[in-house]
Motif scaffolding. Structure first.
Motif, short mmCIF file in Angstrom:
data_model
loop_
_atom_site.label_atom_id
_atom_site.label_comp_id
_atom_site.label_asym_id
_atom_site.label_seq_id
_atom_site.Cartn_x
_atom_site.Cartn_y
_atom_site.Cartn_z
N LYS A 143 0.83 -1.20 0.00
CA LYS A 143 0.00 0.00 0.00
C LYS A 143 0.86 1.25 0.00
CE LYS A 143 -3.91 -2.06 2.50
NZ LYS A 143 -4.83 -1.90 3.65
N ASN A 144 0.23 2.38 -0.26
CA ASN A 144 0.89 3.67 -0.13
C ASN A 144 0.45 4.26 1.21
OD1 ASN A 144 2.27 6.03 -0.59
ND2 ASN A 144 0.72 6.91 -1.93
N TYR A 145 1.13 3.82 2.26
CA TYR A 145 0.72 4.14 3.62
C TYR A 145 1.43 5.40 4.11
CZ TYR A 145 0.11 3.69 8.67
OH TYR A 145 -0.18 3.92 9.98
N THR A 146 0.67 6.29 4.77
CA THR A 146 1.22 7.48 5.41
C THR A 146 0.67 7.55 6.83
OG1 THR A 146 -0.59 8.91 4.67
CG2 THR A 146 1.33 8.73 3.21
N VAL A 197 -1.21 -0.41 -3.80
CA VAL A 197 -0.35 -0.12 -4.96
C VAL A 197 0.30 -1.39 -5.50
CG1 VAL A 197 0.11 2.27 -4.27
CG2 VAL A 197 1.60 0.41 -3.44
N ASP A 244 4.40 -2.14 -6.38
CA ASP A 244 5.14 -0.92 -6.75
C ASP A 244 6.32 -0.67 -5.81
OD1 ASP A 244 3.35 -0.64 -8.75
OD2 ASP A 244 2.39 1.20 -8.00
N ASN A 245 6.13 -0.86 -4.52
CA ASN A 245 7.21 -0.62 -3.56
C ASN A 245 8.39 -1.58 -3.79
OD1 ASN A 245 5.98 1.50 -2.00
ND2 ASN A 245 4.62 -0.04 -1.11
N ASP A 295 8.97 6.77 5.04
CA ASP A 295 8.40 5.97 3.94
C ASP A 295 8.15 4.55 4.45
OD1 ASP A 295 7.60 4.95 1.55
OD2 ASP A 295 9.31 5.68 0.39
N SER A 345 5.79 2.26 3.89
CA SER A 345 5.42 1.21 2.94
C SER A 345 6.66 0.64 2.25
CB SER A 345 4.44 1.75 1.91
OG SER A 345 3.22 2.10 2.51
N TYR A 346 7.53 1.53 1.83
CA TYR A 346 8.75 1.09 1.14
C TYR A 346 9.65 0.29 2.09
CZ TYR A 346 13.17 1.37 -1.42
OH TYR A 346 14.33 1.06 -2.06
#
Length: 306
Positions: free
Chosen positions: A45-48, A59, A62-63, A271, A273-274
């Protein structure tokens, strides 16, 4: 209710006291080992920090693809493998040699003193030990004084600022800290060896070296294989505490390992998720290494350790 269920319930009631002692451990495992598995979903996911695990946008891979294209990630992989392989070659064999040397010493004060001295560095945290090493390897430190007095260097310099020497520093300092502690399993195994084996070997005229090669080491085979499996499975896991203490802006190019890279990307840069994707990938590769090492050692040991 069938017979098997009745037998299970009777056994459970009979062992109620013992089973209750297991409950805290089970709860601990559920809270700290199984529940966090759901959090691994942020790797996809694109987690923040403003999102929740359920609201973060998916996502896919992608990561992971970003990690494959990141040159700094691959530099950390090279450093991790370089340091880990050196630790495997040096740090894996020295505890075996040291334990045999201690075992061969006759029981007495000297043997106990040697064991105590070899164990002591393990109980020092890397914060303390790292501070000592930073002081020793500074331009005015102990190592520079010794090397300068021996004529090996023309002028003092801060050794930790030399990136080309970092791998060796990391390996030797780790061996110094953990080698003595690593002898415990081997010494325990050697204490269980039947003394009649050695008596028979001495009667046959076997020297002490031959006794070690043909009795001690073969009987340590299972423990050696187990430690080898665990060491190989941790090739991609470096000592984060050691790295954070000894790494600086000058040696970062050779000191940055996967764990410190994940820490920097996740905690420092936010970051999450990455960082989770990289950590998950490393865990999967470590599992593959564990299974592979177990397969090959089973061929040597004639049985699977795990």
């Amino acid at each position: 209710m069938n017979t098997k269920k009745q037998g299970f319930i009777k056994t459970l009631k009979r062992q109620a006291g013992l089973q209750s002692m297991v409950i805290p451990g089970v709860i601990f495992m559920i809270i700290f080992s199984f529940m966090p598995i759901y959090g691994l979903s942020i790797a996809f996911k694109n987690y923040t920090v403003v999102d929740t695990l359920s609201t973060a946008k998916w996502v896919g891979f992608d990561n992971f693809m970003i990690a494959f294209r990141d040159k700094f990630f691959w530099k950390s992989v090279v450093n991790t493998l370089g340091i880990s392989f050196l630790k495997l070659l040096i740090g894996f064999t020295i505890p075996i040699i040291l334990s045999i040397m201690i075992y061969e010493i006759k029981d007495g004060p000297f043997k106990r003193i040697m064991q105590t001295i070899s164990y002591l560095p393990h109980f020092l945290s890397w914060i303390v030990l790292g501070g000592m090493m930073i002081s020793w390897m500074s331009s005015t430190g102990m190592f520079n004084e010794i090397l300068h007095s021996l004529g090996l260097i023309s002028e003092p310099r801060n050794i930790l600022l030399d990136a080309d020497k970092y791998w060796l520093i990391a390996v030797l300092s780790d061996v110094w800290k953990e080698a003595g502690w690593g002898t415990i399993l081997y010494l325990a195994a050697m204490a269980g060896i039947d003394s009649t084996y050695y008596e028979a070997a001495r009667i046959d005229g076997a020297s002490r070296i031959k006794q070690i090669l043909h009795i001690t080491i073969p009987l340590l085979k299972t423990i050696i294989c187990l430690n080898f499996i665990l060491t190989v499975s941790g090739l991609l896991k470096s000592n984060l505490d050691q790295t954070l203490v000894l790494m600086n802006s000058q040696n970062r190019v050779k000191a940055e390992v996967i764990d410190s890279y994940v820490y920097r990307m996740g905690i420092t840069q936010g970051d999450f998720s990455y960082a989770a994707a990289v950590g998950l990938g490393v865990s999967i590769v470590s599992l593959i290494l564990l299974v592979t090492a177990n397969y090959f050692t089973s061929k040597i040991n004639d049985e699977s350790i795990l």
